[in-house]
Design a protein around this motif. Structure first.
Motif, PDB file in Angstrom:
ATOM      1  N   GLY A   1     -14.259   7.572  -8.441  1.00 16.81           N
ATOM      2  CA  GLY A   1     -13.138   8.310  -7.646  1.00 16.81           C
ATOM      3  C   GLY A   1     -13.765   9.384  -6.399  1.00 16.81           C
ATOM      4  N   ASN A   2     -14.647   8.442  -6.059  1.00 17.82           N
ATOM      5  CA  ASN A   2     -15.728   9.332  -4.779  1.00 17.82           C
ATOM      6  C   ASN A   2     -14.812   9.893  -3.612  1.00 17.82           C
ATOM      7  N   PRO A   3     -14.950  10.719  -2.529  1.00 21.62           N
ATOM      8  CA  PRO A   3     -14.214  10.859  -1.576  1.00 21.62           C
ATOM      9  C   PRO A   3     -13.828  10.014  -0.401  1.00 21.62           C
ATOM     10  N   LEU A   4     -15.051   9.489  -0.229  1.00 26.07           N
ATOM     11  CA  LEU A   4     -14.877   8.164   0.283  1.00 26.07           C
ATOM     12  C   LEU A   4     -13.765   6.780   0.312  1.00 26.07           C
ATOM     13  N   ALA A   5     -13.596   6.429  -0.917  1.00 21.72           N
ATOM     14  CA  ALA A   5     -13.630   5.945  -1.612  1.00 21.72           C
ATOM     15  C   ALA A   5     -11.734   5.845  -1.326  1.00 21.72           C
ATOM     16  N   MET A   6     -11.560   7.550  -2.132  1.00 24.08           N
ATOM     17  CA  MET A   6     -10.332   7.381  -2.132  1.00 24.08           C
ATOM     18  C   MET A   6      -9.259   8.000  -0.620  1.00 24.08           C
ATOM     19  N   ALA A   7      -9.836   8.072  -0.001  1.00 27.23           N
ATOM     20  CA  ALA A   7      -9.281   8.044   1.680  1.00 27.23           C
ATOM     21  C   ALA A   7      -9.662   6.923   1.822  1.00 27.23           C
ATOM     22  N   ALA A   8      -9.858   5.933   1.747  1.00 25.53           N
ATOM     23  CA  ALA A   8      -9.362   4.209   1.998  1.00 25.53           C
ATOM     24  C   ALA A   8      -8.757   4.098   1.885  1.00 25.53           C
ATOM     25  N   GLY A   9      -8.421   4.446   0.124  1.00 27.25           N
ATOM     26  CA  GLY A   9      -7.303   3.995  -0.779  1.00 27.25           C
ATOM     27  C   GLY A   9      -6.659   4.903   0.104  1.00 27.25           C
ATOM     28  N   VAL A  10      -6.143   5.943   0.311  1.00 30.68           N
ATOM     29  CA  VAL A  10      -4.824   6.433   0.019  1.00 30.68           C
ATOM     30  C   VAL A  10      -3.976   5.899   1.448  1.00 30.68           C
ATOM     31  N   ALA A  11      -5.241   5.368   2.526  1.00 29.63           N
ATOM     32  CA  ALA A  11      -4.768   4.656   3.753  1.00 29.63           C
ATOM     33  C   ALA A  11      -4.646   3.369   3.647  1.00 29.63           C
ATOM     34  N   ALA A  12      -5.059   3.047   2.557  1.00 30.76           N
ATOM     35  CA  ALA A  12      -4.828   1.297   2.476  1.00 30.76           C
ATOM     36  C   ALA A  12      -3.002   0.951   1.749  1.00 30.76           C
ATOM     37  N   MET A  13      -2.928   1.725   0.870  1.00 34.42           N
ATOM     38  CA  MET A  13      -1.531   2.875  -0.506  1.00 34.42           C
ATOM     39  C   MET A  13      -0.441   2.538   1.064  1.00 34.42           C
ATOM     40  N   ARG A  14      -1.074   3.806   1.848  1.00 36.05           N
ATOM     41  CA  ARG A  14       0.264   4.102   2.631  1.00 36.05           C
ATOM     42  C   ARG A  14       0.776   3.551   3.531  1.00 36.05           C
TER      43      ARG A  14
ATOM     44  N   GLN B   1      -1.817  11.275  -6.447  1.00 31.81           N
ATOM     45  CA  GLN B   1      -0.820  11.276  -6.171  1.00 31.81           C
ATOM     46  C   GLN B   1       0.118  10.376  -5.120  1.00 31.81           C
ATOM     47  N   THR B   2      -0.477   9.823  -4.144  1.00 34.69           N
ATOM     48  CA  THR B   2      -0.015   8.556  -3.400  1.00 34.69           C
ATOM     49  C   THR B   2       0.194   7.647  -4.363  1.00 34.69           C
ATOM     50  N   LEU B   3      -1.174   7.511  -5.878  1.00 30.85           N
ATOM     51  CA  LEU B   3      -1.113   6.321  -6.669  1.00 30.85           C
ATOM     52  C   LEU B   3       0.397   5.984  -7.741  1.00 30.85           C
ATOM     53  N   VAL B   4       0.493   7.579  -8.233  1.00 26.41           N
ATOM     54  CA  VAL B   4       1.480   7.850  -9.223  1.00 26.41           C
ATOM     55  C   VAL B   4       2.485   7.755  -8.719  1.00 26.41           C
ATOM     56  N   GLU B   5       2.834   7.735  -7.439  1.00 21.76           N
ATOM     57  CA  GLU B   5       3.997   7.839  -6.386  1.00 21.76           C
ATOM     58  C   GLU B   5       4.641   6.807  -6.209  1.00 21.76           C
ATOM     59  N   LEU B   6       3.673   5.223  -6.230  1.00 20.84           N
ATOM     60  CA  LEU B   6       4.313   3.749  -6.177  1.00 20.84           C
ATOM     61  C   LEU B   6       4.502   3.513  -7.506  1.00 20.84           C
ATOM     62  N   THR B   7       2.952   3.687  -8.546  1.00 22.51           N
ATOM     63  CA  THR B   7       4.045   2.974 -10.069  1.00 22.51           C
ATOM     64  C   THR B   7       4.639   3.604 -10.762  1.00 22.51           C
ATOM     65  N   PRO B   8       5.576   2.434 -11.628  1.00 20.07           N
ATOM     66  CA  PRO B   8       6.735   2.757 -12.157  1.00 20.07           C
ATOM     67  C   PRO B   8       6.070   4.902 -12.886  1.00 20.07           C
ATOM     68  N   PRO B   9       7.800   5.254 -12.848  1.00 16.67           N
ATOM     69  CA  PRO B   9       7.908   5.915 -14.462  1.00 16.67           C
ATOM     70  C   PRO B   9       7.511   5.777 -15.705  1.00 16.67           C
ATOM     71  N   GLY B  10       5.956   7.149 -15.634  1.00 20.68           N
ATOM     72  CA  GLY B  10       5.456   7.564 -17.185  1.00 20.68           C
ATOM     73  C   GLY B  10       4.012   7.144 -16.933  1.00 20.68           C
ATOM     74  N   LEU B  11       3.553   6.487 -16.015  1.00 16.75           N
ATOM     75  CA  LEU B  11       2.309   5.704 -15.285  1.00 16.75           C
ATOM     76  C   LEU B  11       1.689   7.540 -14.572  1.00 16.75           C
ATOM     77  N   GLU B  12       1.137   8.084 -15.563  1.00 17.13           N
ATOM     78  CA  GLU B  12       1.056   9.215 -14.562  1.00 17.13           C
ATOM     79  C   GLU B  12      -0.292   9.122 -14.704  1.00 17.13           C
ATOM     80  N   ARG B  13      -1.426   9.114 -14.825  1.00 18.14           N
ATOM     81  CA  ARG B  13      -2.458   9.046 -15.884  1.00 18.14           C
ATOM     82  C   ARG B  13      -3.723   8.381 -14.917  1.00 18.14           C
ATOM     83  N   VAL B  14      -4.456   9.025 -14.000  1.00 22.36           N
ATOM     84  CA  VAL B  14      -5.454   8.095 -13.734  1.00 22.36           C
ATOM     85  C   VAL B  14      -7.220   8.133 -14.080  1.00 22.36           C
TER      86      VAL B  14
END
Length: 386
Positions: free
Chosen positions: A277-290, A85-98
């Motif tokens: 998609g492991n939870p550790l990397a996902m948590a880091a990714g959310v923090a970095a993107m935010r 959700q965090t990533l798709v909110e940053l990417t352009p409309p239409g790019l919605e599958r990760v």
């Protein structure tokens, strides 16, 4: 303990090692095992956009490590959903599958497979001087012969065109093309920005013949070029976007982002990854993107990058052929080999830089770097060019 000797003794040998051991980092600085401090303009090859050991990322990793670190994608997870959700909110409309991966090369491997599945075609078009990774599929669309030649035959057919050559693009991208893959700024290829005409032609031509456009923003994404994504400089949106490096704030990860129609063409089980998609990397990714979004680091990159680019150009050294770049992705091309100057910057001035081809000094500092540090880097460059 001689850590340098131990690493060199047991290492695979594929890298040329520096003669120092880095043990700690904070922001745009790193320290070696003897306590010497360096200004880091390598940034983990463009990974450390939010700075080394960013407190937000560190806290997210600590918290998640105590909760859950490993989980396959067949089992849904709250951190993975939050990351999507965090990533798709940053990417352009239409790019919605990760599709989450562990690296940039893996993101490009996924992109090539999704492109073939979606189009039913096999041909790829890439650019001369391109770099998309060293795994066999990504290597197939990487230009540099020293990387390719020992491992041929690779994935075929692939046609390479001169970067920024619109006529060559039109000739190569045809009804047999599955996808055209491009970097908005060629990194390994010498820090060469695309022209507006070339990128817009790439978007128009691929749509005209039913091919896909893959943009490799592994190095240019997340603020590096003075925009959140480099595609914004050109006013285009690709069919597939590949990301890595800065996305995890230092934790190894990447992602391929695409549209619903393209994602739906990939058969169940057609691609996979154990750790992606492991939870550790996902948590880091959310923090970095935010952190990047909250602090609007692309604006900092645009301001500091424009100043640094102009300051390097004003050095007016007879050794310099050209200075080019976007944001804080800058290449200083010399009329001779860059390696001795990169070595002197490190040994004499405690400034870490990297090459981009044989003659280019590349600067990829953390986007949190202070202008005072860049002023020190500028003076160090001035000294070694004298």
């Amino acid at each position: 303990m001689n850590w340098l000797e131990i690493e060199k003794r047991y290492d695979s040998g594929v890298y040329n090692k520096h003669d120092l051991v880095i043990v700690r980092g904070k922001g745009a600085r790193v320290w070696d095992h003897e306590g010497r401090e360096y200004i880091d303009c390598v940034g983990g090859y463009g990974v450390a956009n939010v700075g080394h050991s960013n407190p937000s990322v560190v806290e997210a990793v600590k918290r998640q490590a105590e909760t859950l670190m490993v989980l396959p994608q067949t089992l849904p997870n709250d951190r993975r959903a939050e990351f999507y959700q965090t990533l798709v909110e940053l990417t352009p409309p239409g790019l919605e599958r990760v599709f989450p991966t562990n690296s940039g090369a893996e993101a490009n491997e996924a992109a090539l497979k999704f492109a073939r599945a979606a189009t039913g075609r096999t041909k790829f078009v890439a650019a001369m001087r391109s770099f998309h990774g060293r795994t066999l599929g990504a290597l197939s669309v990487t230009w540099e012969k020293k990387y390719r030649a020992p491992f041929a035959p690779l994935v075929e057919p692939v046609e390479f065109i001169p970067y920024n050559d619109v006529e060559a693009l039109h000739r190569a991208v045809d009804e047999e093309t599955a996808a055209l893959i491009l970097e908005p700024v060629q990194g390994e290829g010498g820090v060469r920005p695309a022209t507006l005409e070339f990128m817009q032609a790439a978007r128009a031509r691929t749509q005209e013949v039913g091919a896909l456009l893959i943009l490799d923003e592994i190095q240019t994404g997340f603020g590096r070029t003075g925009k959140l994504f480099a595609m914004e400089h050109f006013g285009i949106t690709p069919d597939i976007l590949t990301l890595a490096k800065a996305i995890g704030g230092g934790v190894p990860m990447g992602a391929m982002v695409t549209t619903h129609p393209i994602a739906d063409k990939m058969p169940k089980g057609g691609h996979g990854t154990t750790f992606g998609g492991n939870p550790l990397a996902m948590a880091a990714g959310v923090a970095a993107m935010r952190y990047i979004a909250t602090h609007r680091l692309w604006e900092r990159a645009a301001e500091l990058g424009a100043w640094f680019l102009e300051a390097l150009r004003e050095l007016d050294s007879p050794r310099v052929r050209e200075v080019r770049g976007l944001g804080l992705m800058i290449g200083l091309e010399l009329k001779e080999r860059s390696a001795p100057y990169i070595q002197r910057l490190e040994q004499e001035h405690q400034v870490l830089t990297l090459a981009a081809g044989p003659n280019v000094i590349r600067f990829l500092p953390p986007l949190v770097i202070e202008r005072s540090d860049l002023e020190r880097v500028l003076e160090a460059v001035r000294e070694v060019l004298r």
